[in-house]
Write a protein that holds these residues in place. Structure first.
Motif, short mmCIF file in Angstrom:
data_model
loop_
_atom_site.label_atom_id
_atom_site.label_comp_id
_atom_site.label_asym_id
_atom_site.label_seq_id
_atom_site.Cartn_x
_atom_site.Cartn_y
_atom_site.Cartn_z
N MET A 1 0.85 -1.18 0.00
CA MET A 1 0.00 0.00 0.00
C MET A 1 0.89 1.24 0.00
SD MET A 1 -3.41 0.69 1.61
CE MET A 1 -4.14 2.26 1.93
N ALA A 2 0.50 2.20 -0.80
CA ALA A 2 1.29 3.42 -0.94
C ALA A 2 1.18 4.28 0.32
CB ALA A 2 0.82 4.21 -2.14
N ARG A 3 2.24 5.03 0.58
CA ARG A 3 2.24 5.96 1.72
C ARG A 3 1.57 7.24 1.29
NH1 ARG A 3 5.07 4.78 6.13
NH2 ARG A 3 5.14 6.97 6.65
N LYS A 4 0.23 7.22 1.26
CA LYS A 4 -0.53 8.39 0.85
C LYS A 4 -1.61 8.68 1.87
CE LYS A 4 -0.02 8.95 -4.00
NZ LYS A 4 -0.68 9.33 -5.23
N ASP A 5 -1.95 9.95 1.97
CA ASP A 5 -3.06 10.39 2.81
C ASP A 5 -4.35 10.00 2.11
OD1 ASP A 5 -5.03 11.89 4.13
OD2 ASP A 5 -3.61 13.49 4.60
N ASP A 6 -5.24 9.26 2.81
CA ASP A 6 -6.48 8.79 2.20
C ASP A 6 -7.46 9.92 1.88
OD1 ASP A 6 -5.64 6.18 2.22
OD2 ASP A 6 -6.59 5.69 4.13
N LEU A 7 -7.41 11.01 2.61
CA LEU A 7 -8.35 12.10 2.37
C LEU A 7 -7.85 13.10 1.33
CD1 LEU A 7 -9.79 13.02 5.88
CD2 LEU A 7 -10.94 11.93 3.98
N THR A 8 -6.61 13.57 1.49
CA THR A 8 -6.11 14.62 0.61
C THR A 8 -5.34 14.09 -0.58
OG1 THR A 8 -4.08 14.86 1.88
CG2 THR A 8 -5.94 16.23 2.54
N GLY A 9 -4.87 12.85 -0.52
CA GLY A 9 -4.10 12.29 -1.63
C GLY A 9 -2.65 12.71 -1.65
N LYS A 10 -2.19 13.39 -0.60
CA LYS A 10 -0.79 13.81 -0.56
C LYS A 10 0.12 12.61 -0.38
CE LYS A 10 -1.45 18.43 1.28
NZ LYS A 10 -1.09 19.35 2.36
N GLY A 11 1.27 12.66 -1.04
CA GLY A 11 2.24 11.58 -0.96
C GLY A 11 3.60 12.11 -0.53
N PRO A 12 4.61 11.24 -0.55
CA PRO A 12 5.94 11.66 -0.13
C PRO A 12 6.58 12.61 -1.15
CG PRO A 12 5.97 9.39 -0.85
CD PRO A 12 4.54 9.81 -0.85
N LEU A 13 7.47 13.47 -0.65
CA LEU A 13 8.23 14.37 -1.51
C LEU A 13 9.62 13.80 -1.71
CD1 LEU A 13 7.30 17.78 0.15
CD2 LEU A 13 6.45 16.88 -2.01
N SER A 14 10.25 14.14 -2.82
CA SER A 14 11.61 13.66 -3.07
C SER A 14 12.52 14.84 -3.35
CB SER A 14 11.63 12.68 -4.23
OG SER A 14 11.23 13.34 -5.42
N GLY A 15 13.80 14.63 -3.12
CA GLY A 15 14.77 15.68 -3.35
C GLY A 15 16.17 15.14 -3.11
N ASN A 16 17.09 16.04 -2.87
CA ASN A 16 18.48 15.67 -2.66
C ASN A 16 18.90 15.97 -1.23
OD1 ASN A 16 19.20 14.76 -5.26
ND2 ASN A 16 19.27 16.88 -5.97
N SER A 17 19.74 15.10 -0.68
CA SER A 17 20.40 15.34 0.58
C SER A 17 21.76 15.93 0.24
CB SER A 17 20.55 14.04 1.36
OG SER A 17 21.14 14.26 2.59
N ARG A 18 22.08 17.10 0.78
CA ARG A 18 23.32 17.79 0.44
C ARG A 18 24.31 17.74 1.60
NH1 ARG A 18 24.59 19.58 -4.72
NH2 ARG A 18 22.65 19.92 -5.82
N SER A 19 25.56 17.39 1.29
CA SER A 19 26.61 17.40 2.30
C SER A 19 27.28 18.77 2.31
CB SER A 19 27.64 16.30 1.99
OG SER A 19 28.34 16.65 0.82
N HIS A 20 28.25 18.96 3.21
CA HIS A 20 28.98 20.22 3.26
C HIS A 20 29.81 20.43 1.99
CE1 HIS A 20 27.87 21.43 7.26
NE2 HIS A 20 28.11 20.21 7.70
N ALA A 21 30.20 19.33 1.35
CA ALA A 21 30.96 19.42 0.10
C ALA A 21 30.02 19.52 -1.11
CB ALA A 21 31.86 18.22 -0.05
N LEU A 22 28.73 19.69 -0.84
CA LEU A 22 27.67 19.79 -1.87
C LEU A 22 27.52 18.53 -2.70
CD1 LEU A 22 27.91 23.49 -3.09
CD2 LEU A 22 26.37 22.49 -1.43
#
Length: 66
Positions: free
Chosen positions: A1-22
């Motif tokens: 089952m997907a990690r989604k809100d059953d009422l609003t339909g919002k799901g997870p966000l994705s992006g980058n994890s940045r270190s000090h060296a970028l």
């Protein structure tokens, strides 16, 4: 089952994890899902998975069943 809100339909966000060296690696921000019992307009009680933000709105509108 997907990690989604059953009422609003919002799901997870994705992006980058940045270190000090970028250096960047992919990461994901999951929702804070909670199981709650909600009463619909017909008086039927349902168990749903909602995010913590949606839960605050439901409590404000007195839609949560104890």
């Amino acid at each position: 089952m997907a990690r989604k809100d059953d009422l609003t339909g919002k799901g997870p966000l994705s992006g980058n994890s940045r270190s000090h060296a970028l250096n960047s690696t992919k990461r994901k921000w999951n929702l804070n899902l909670q199981k709650v019992q909600v009463m619909d307009e017909n008086g039927k009680v349902m168990t749903m998975k909602v995010s913590a933000r949606t839960l605050r709105t439901l409590k404000k509108n007195n839609a949560i069943v104890k």
